[in-house]
Scaffold this active site. Structure first.
Site, PDB file in Angstrom:
ATOM      1  N   THR A  14      64.764  20.165  40.039  1.00  0.00           N
ATOM      2  CA  THR A  14      63.885  21.404  40.260  1.00  0.00           C
ATOM      3  C   THR A  14      63.145  22.103  38.952  1.00  0.00           C
ATOM      4  OG1 THR A  14      64.808  22.001  42.108  1.00  0.00           O
ATOM      5  CG2 THR A  14      63.584  23.848  41.223  1.00  0.00           C
ATOM      6  N   TYR A  27      58.163  21.013  47.213  1.00  0.00           N
ATOM      7  CA  TYR A  27      58.130  20.584  45.878  1.00  0.00           C
ATOM      8  C   TYR A  27      58.791  19.136  45.788  1.00  0.00           C
ATOM      9  CZ  TYR A  27      62.705  21.850  44.742  1.00  0.00           C
ATOM     10  OH  TYR A  27      64.004  21.982  44.719  1.00  0.00           O
ATOM     11  N   THR A  93      70.265  20.453  40.507  1.00  0.00           N
ATOM     12  CA  THR A  93      71.429  21.421  40.548  1.00  0.00           C
ATOM     13  C   THR A  93      72.194  20.694  41.637  1.00  0.00           C
ATOM     14  OG1 THR A  93      70.503  22.764  41.967  1.00  0.00           O
ATOM     15  CG2 THR A  93      70.304  23.531  40.081  1.00  0.00           C
ATOM     16  N   ASP A  94      71.688  19.768  42.608  1.00  0.00           N
ATOM     17  CA  ASP A  94      72.525  19.366  43.737  1.00  0.00           C
ATOM     18  C   ASP A  94      73.792  18.403  43.193  1.00  0.00           C
ATOM     19  OD1 ASP A  94      70.630  20.308  45.115  1.00  0.00           O
ATOM     20  OD2 ASP A  94      70.090  18.310  46.336  1.00  0.00           O
ATOM     21  N   LYS A 166      78.466  23.970  42.748  1.00  0.00           N
ATOM     22  CA  LYS A 166      77.318  24.668  43.304  1.00  0.00           C
ATOM     23  C   LYS A 166      77.633  25.235  44.604  1.00  0.00           C
ATOM     24  CE  LYS A 166      72.271  23.840  44.688  1.00  0.00           C
ATOM     25  NZ  LYS A 166      71.451  23.055  44.546  1.00  0.00           N
ATOM     26  N   GLU A 284     102.185  21.813  53.001  1.00  0.00           N
ATOM     27  CA  GLU A 284     102.433  21.258  54.400  1.00  0.00           C
ATOM     28  C   GLU A 284     102.576  19.739  54.400  1.00  0.00           C
ATOM     29  OE1 GLU A 284     100.398  23.639  57.486  1.00  0.00           O
ATOM     30  OE2 GLU A 284      99.256  24.884  55.768  1.00  0.00           O
TER      31      GLU A 284
HETATM   32  N1  GLU Z   1      67.587  18.167  45.174  1.00  0.00           N
HETATM   33  C1  GLU Z   1      67.117  18.303  43.965  1.00  0.00           C
HETATM   34  C2  GLU Z   1      68.085  18.144  42.819  1.00  0.00           C
HETATM   35  O1  GLU Z   1      69.203  18.331  42.814  1.00  0.00           O
HETATM   36  C3  GLU Z   1      66.521  19.708  43.559  1.00  0.00           C
HETATM   37  C4  GLU Z   1      67.660  20.802  43.674  1.00  0.00           C
HETATM   38  C5  GLU Z   1      67.625  21.461  42.213  1.00  0.00           C
HETATM   39  O2  GLU Z   1      67.289  20.821  41.227  1.00  0.00           O
HETATM   40  O3  GLU Z   1      68.085  22.682  42.486  1.00  0.00           O
HETATM   41  O4  GLU Z   1      67.376  17.351  41.880  1.00  0.00           O
END
Ligand code: GLU
Length: 328
Positions: A14, A27, A93-94, A166, A284
């Site tokens: 992103t 996007y 971020t994924d 995340k 457990e």
């Molecule tokens: N799904 C995309 C990725 O991880 C966009 C999510 C992001 O970058 O926040 O590249």
């Protein structure tokens, strides 16, 4: 002081996302070339010389061994190059937690390596990428940032890749860190470390995997049976991470099937589907008797990366895998 020289490795995400303009939702991650991104960043007047190198322009859900191998090789070259002071990796971020932890496990710590992303595309109103990037430059330029392993800069915080995950799908404050808190707070103008470097002089802990052994995450659900475990073994899984209930629990038949997998030489790590918390041994589930491993503080995604690295390094025996999970 001479201007720090920072290698910027672009992978997409992103932070390099371009879409339908300031108010649209859709996007394409990685739509913006790294050179354009760095041009925008240079215009901010940051006190660093940025050296861009594009590795990929993808959404990080599509990242895999080829990109990781290219990142690892580029970092290794830069770590040996006296003209480079620090490294920034722009990343979706994924899967930032997976890439960050993999590099953390397989690179030495003598120069800062900073991952950075964004939750809003570069052309969206209130985009967070430029600020996150300016923060990352602040961190990567600071000699105090060496000796801390790979870090993730998001939302004005510096997190250890080993501890970061995340935890929100869309808020700009999307990452959490456990069991340790943030390493520092950062803004484009300030950087406050909460302690001294804790991994000074560390070499790479493990060799980078020459291939990716198939390691699956199996999420436990109430009422499930053992068939999914058998299916994973049937497709040649070389390791299994259980995203269990609570402290890494699953229905009795599932635990029994996982114990059979462990007995057949497929290491099994019990993690949790719960967002945060420790999974300890023998609570457990009798790990000692069943030959299972407790993931401790690692959620399923990072537990899988560590198990991949261990298997690739020939470490599969339960006690040795447990020692790695306890010690990292
Ligand atoms: N799904 C995309 C990725 O991880 C966009 C999510 C992001 O970058 O926040 O590249």
């Amino acid at each position: 002081m001479t201007t720090p020289r920072i290698l910027v490795l672009g992978t997409g995400g992103t932070i390099a996302g371009a879409g339908t303009g300031a108010t649209g939702a859709a996007y394409r991650p990685g739509g913006l070339a790294l050179g354009t991104l760095v041009e925008h960043l240079s215009a901010l007047g940051l006190a660093a010389e940025l050296v861009p190198q594009e590795i990929a322009r993808i959404g990080s859900q599509d990242i895999g061994w080829a990109e990781w191998q290219a990142l690892h090789a580029a970092c290794t070259t830069a770590l040996a190059d006296p003209a480079i002071d620090g490294i920034i990796i722009t990343h979706g971020t994924d899967t930032a937690e997976e890439t960050g932890f993999l590099l953390d496990l397989t690179l030495p710590t003598h120069k800062p390596i900073v991952m950075v992303g964004a939750m809003r595309a570069a052309d969206a109103v209130g985009a967070d990428g430029m600020r996150n990037f300016a923060n990352a430059v602040k961190v990567a330029s600071d000699p105090q940032a060496a000796g801390r392993g790979v870090m993730l800069v998001m939302g004005d915080a510096v997190l250890a890749a080993r501890d970061a995950r995340k935890a929100a799908t869309s808020s700009i404050d999307a990452f959490r860190t456990f069991p340790r808190g943030p390493l520092a707070r950062v803004t484009p103008a300030t950087l406050d470390w909460f302690g001294p470097p804790h991994r000074t002089g560390e070499l790479a802990r493990y060799a980078f995997p020459p291939e990716l052994p198939r390691v699956a995450i199996l999420t436990a659900g109430a009422g499930m049976d053992e068939k999914p475990v058998e299916a994973l073994l049937g497709i040649g899984a070389r390791g299994i991470v259980l995203a269990g209930m609570g402290q890494g629990n699953a229905p009795r038949v599932v635990i029994e099937a996982l114990a059979r997998a462990a007995a057949s030489g497929v290491p099994v790590v019990r993690s949790t589907r719960v967002d945060e918390g420790l999974v300890d041994r023998n609570v457990e589930v009798d790990d000692d008797v069943l030959g299972l491993v407790a993931a401790r503080a690692f959620g399923p995604a990072r537990a899988r990366m560590l198990l991949i690295v261990l298997i690739a390094n020939g470490i599969t025996e339960a006690a040795a895998v447990q020692a790695a999970f306890d010690g990292v």
